[in-house]
Motif scaffolding. Sequence first.
Motif, mmCIF file in Angstrom:
data_model
loop_
_atom_site.group_PDB
_atom_site.id
_atom_site.type_symbol
_atom_site.label_atom_id
_atom_site.label_comp_id
_atom_site.label_asym_id
_atom_site.label_seq_id
_atom_site.Cartn_x
_atom_site.Cartn_y
_atom_site.Cartn_z
ATOM 1 N N TRP A 59 -77.579 28.006 -34.363
ATOM 2 C CA TRP A 59 -76.118 27.968 -34.200
ATOM 3 C C TRP A 59 -75.771 27.528 -32.801
ATOM 4 N N GLN A 60 -74.624 26.899 -32.702
ATOM 5 C CA GLN A 60 -74.125 26.434 -31.428
ATOM 6 C C GLN A 60 -72.611 26.499 -31.444
ATOM 7 N N LEU A 61 -72.031 26.500 -30.224
ATOM 8 C CA LEU A 61 -70.582 26.624 -30.111
ATOM 9 C C LEU A 61 -69.907 25.317 -30.494
ATOM 10 N N GLY A 62 -68.739 25.416 -31.051
ATOM 11 C CA GLY A 62 -67.992 24.229 -31.446
ATOM 12 C C GLY A 62 -66.687 24.150 -30.674
ATOM 13 N N ARG A 63 -65.666 23.690 -31.357
ATOM 14 C CA ARG A 63 -64.386 23.484 -30.689
ATOM 15 C C ARG A 63 -63.679 24.815 -30.472
ATOM 16 N N THR A 64 -62.833 24.802 -29.437
ATOM 17 C CA THR A 64 -62.089 26.010 -29.081
ATOM 18 C C THR A 64 -60.602 25.758 -29.300
ATOM 19 N N SER A 65 -59.906 26.754 -29.754
ATOM 20 C CA SER A 65 -58.452 26.623 -29.898
ATOM 21 C C SER A 65 -57.819 27.945 -29.505
ATOM 22 N N SER A 66 -56.575 27.840 -29.032
ATOM 23 C CA SER A 66 -55.869 29.070 -28.648
ATOM 24 C C SER A 66 -54.509 29.111 -29.331
ATOM 25 N N GLN A 67 -53.971 30.321 -29.409
ATOM 26 C CA GLN A 67 -52.699 30.494 -30.120
ATOM 27 C C GLN A 67 -51.953 31.666 -29.508
ATOM 28 N N THR A 68 -50.646 31.505 -29.415
ATOM 29 C CA THR A 68 -49.810 32.604 -28.910
ATOM 30 C C THR A 68 -48.746 32.932 -29.954
ATOM 31 N N ARG A 69 -48.562 34.198 -30.254
ATOM 32 C CA ARG A 69 -47.560 34.630 -31.232
ATOM 33 C C ARG A 69 -46.651 35.658 -30.611
ATOM 34 N N VAL A 70 -45.389 35.594 -31.019
ATOM 35 C CA VAL A 70 -44.411 36.599 -30.574
ATOM 36 C C VAL A 70 -43.870 37.280 -31.824
ATOM 37 N N VAL A 71 -44.118 38.569 -31.923
ATOM 38 C CA VAL A 71 -43.658 39.328 -33.091
ATOM 39 C C VAL A 71 -42.850 40.509 -32.599
ATOM 40 N N ASN A 72 -41.574 40.562 -33.024
ATOM 41 C CA ASN A 72 -40.673 41.645 -32.605
ATOM 42 C C ASN A 72 -40.612 41.771 -31.076
ATOM 43 N N GLY A 73 -40.648 40.619 -30.402
ATOM 44 C CA GLY A 73 -40.551 40.621 -28.948
ATOM 45 C C GLY A 73 -41.871 40.868 -28.237
#
Lengths: 498, 218
Positions: A59-73
């Motif tokens: 196994w090896q590392l692949g692509r990276t992604s990030s995400q930001t969510r705002v729920v109820n402030g």
Amino acid sequence: MVRSLGIWLLMGLVWSAEVALDLPDPCIPGAVMQASLTVTDPESQVTKVELPEVPGLTWQLGRTSSQTRVVNGQASSSLTVGINLRAAKAGTLEIPPITVRMRNGSALSTSATTLRVAPGEARLTGDLMGEVAFEPATIVPGESTTLTYRLWVRRGEVQTLGINPPEGAISLGERQIAKGRAFDAQGQEWTLLTVTWPLTFAEPGPRTVRGQQEVLISVGDGFFDQRVTRHQTAIAPATLTVASLPEVGRPADFTGLIGPVTATSALERERVSIGEGVVLSFTVSGRQVELVKRPALVIPGVQVYPKDEKAEGGHHVFRWDLVPTTPGNALVPALAVPYFDPAGKTYRNAVTQPLTLTILPGRARDLGAVGATSAEPAPVAVAPTGPTLPPPRHGQVTPRPAPWLAPAVFVGALIIGLAAGGWARRGPRQAHRGRALRTAGKDPAALATALLALRPALTTEAQRTAADRLQARIDGTRFGGQALGDIADLVTTLEVVP
Amino acid sequence: MIRVLALLGLLLGTGVAEDPYQTWAQGRPAEALPILIAQAGDHWDRWQDAGLAAAAAGDQGRAVACLARAMTLAPEEADPRRALRALGVECPPSWHERAGPLGLPGRGWSGVVLLALAGLALGWAAVGRRHRRSAGFLGAALVVVILPGQLAGVVDGQHHWAATVRPTHLLDHAGVPLAPLAAGTLLRLPDRAGWSGRVVVALPDGREGFLAAADVNP
């Protein structure tokens, strides 16, 4: 104090960040599969992910992604690191914890887990596959079954389901939809939709479910070249057999109840005095328990009065008022409810335990006055218990008027009233003057009276001439002593005068 | 079927037909019941007696069904409703009951006589020569007095009642059971035709469905 508080705060900060490893299940041997490592709410930038050595796994590392969510402030961020892996052969691999290093020097670790390496589902080919089944496939009327529709989709969108419960199905609950994933022999990921309907049927006979499933697939290379195509796949039919309930061994008081069924009974109190009432409750639990009828209950030495009953939430409760009349121990017999056990394909009884009611002699003491014993209790006036049955009529009733009689009588009386009123308004009819002349005969006085009444109504010259001649004859008779003579012609001429 | 057998029994009897009331008085109401039902016809009092005999015999279903028939034939009579309530059947109040003493003059033969007088008075008031105002007032007053009883009779007469004679199930149009019904459940018969040996019924809670005709026929 401040230092320990700071440690707790730091631990809280560290603990707010989480890392989770998502592995494919199963991992197809020899195929390159995708896994992911997700760090939630990292307090610092991730600098390194340390994949441990696992025998049999590359196994090896692949692509990276990030995400930001705002729920109820509340904002939360996550960082997902893709992992490409390939397992050499089928089996189970132990995956040790994976360490994630952060820029601020902290580190997060996943939990140790296992990776199941197994061949994918060879039958998953094309873009869509579905199967439908009844579980169980044979039931009796009233017994529950589950219609399960599994739909594997490799690509595309399913807008409407191609399978629905057959006609005549009685729903026992809401339709459930679950989403999962599966892998084919090449390791390609498929979306698995599992739709279930809890059902039963009231009538015996076979029931078949069949249909076609449509999926919408977008094809085309560029953004402006996209178009949607429809693909249909036939779903192999599934048959449910609803067998008749067996006739052999069916109890006479069977009401159609399908098991499992439980029955319990309970007394409000186990010790009462003579004349004091106590409530017995009998509860039947199961499905369709509203079919249960109140059982007959006879307890020697105890008067039994059926009370209310209530059926809801899979419980049917019957209650009786028991009023003992003799002291001692009264045995409340076991109560039984027959039902059909689909597992054993036989009829059974849900039976309660017998209960013992201890009846004390005399009525309960009045403890209101300390040291005083109540004298013979005064008779209590019995309140009226409600309506009573009327005595039989033996055919001795006054005949009722027919429904049409009243309006008919009213209309008839109205007509009579109108006629009477009209007659009264017109007044009595006058006597026919001409006939009065005829009736007078040869009586000169009567003839004179009739002729006098007649004169105002004479209309023709002939009538007037006849009247004059008759008057002359009458005068001659009355005052001249002459005979009246033949006046028939004259009377005939004048008698037509009304 | 019970009626046919009862009539057959009467026809084939070797001697004097047995008096069902005598049989009942001898403590055999169950034996008297089929004869009472067969003889009931359109007589409300005979249906009521049949219901009482069924109640004495412990047949709640037939008791309520016979009393429901009596109530349909004579909605102004209080006895069938009183008997149903004594048997524990929740019976909606009739308009006669709601009208109370106001409805008494307009009921039965008194209503017929008073309507005749009202008709005469109003007819006279329309065209008579004298005492028209008095006659008109008398006629109008009689109509006002009779109206509650007559209207109650019309409204109550529109309801047709029945009851289940045995435990059964309410069915939908496809014959699928909707709900179980105990014996002696009071039902209303809407004025709609049934099909395939089934009748349209309405439950006290307003739900409508179908029942086998044999389940409501005492």
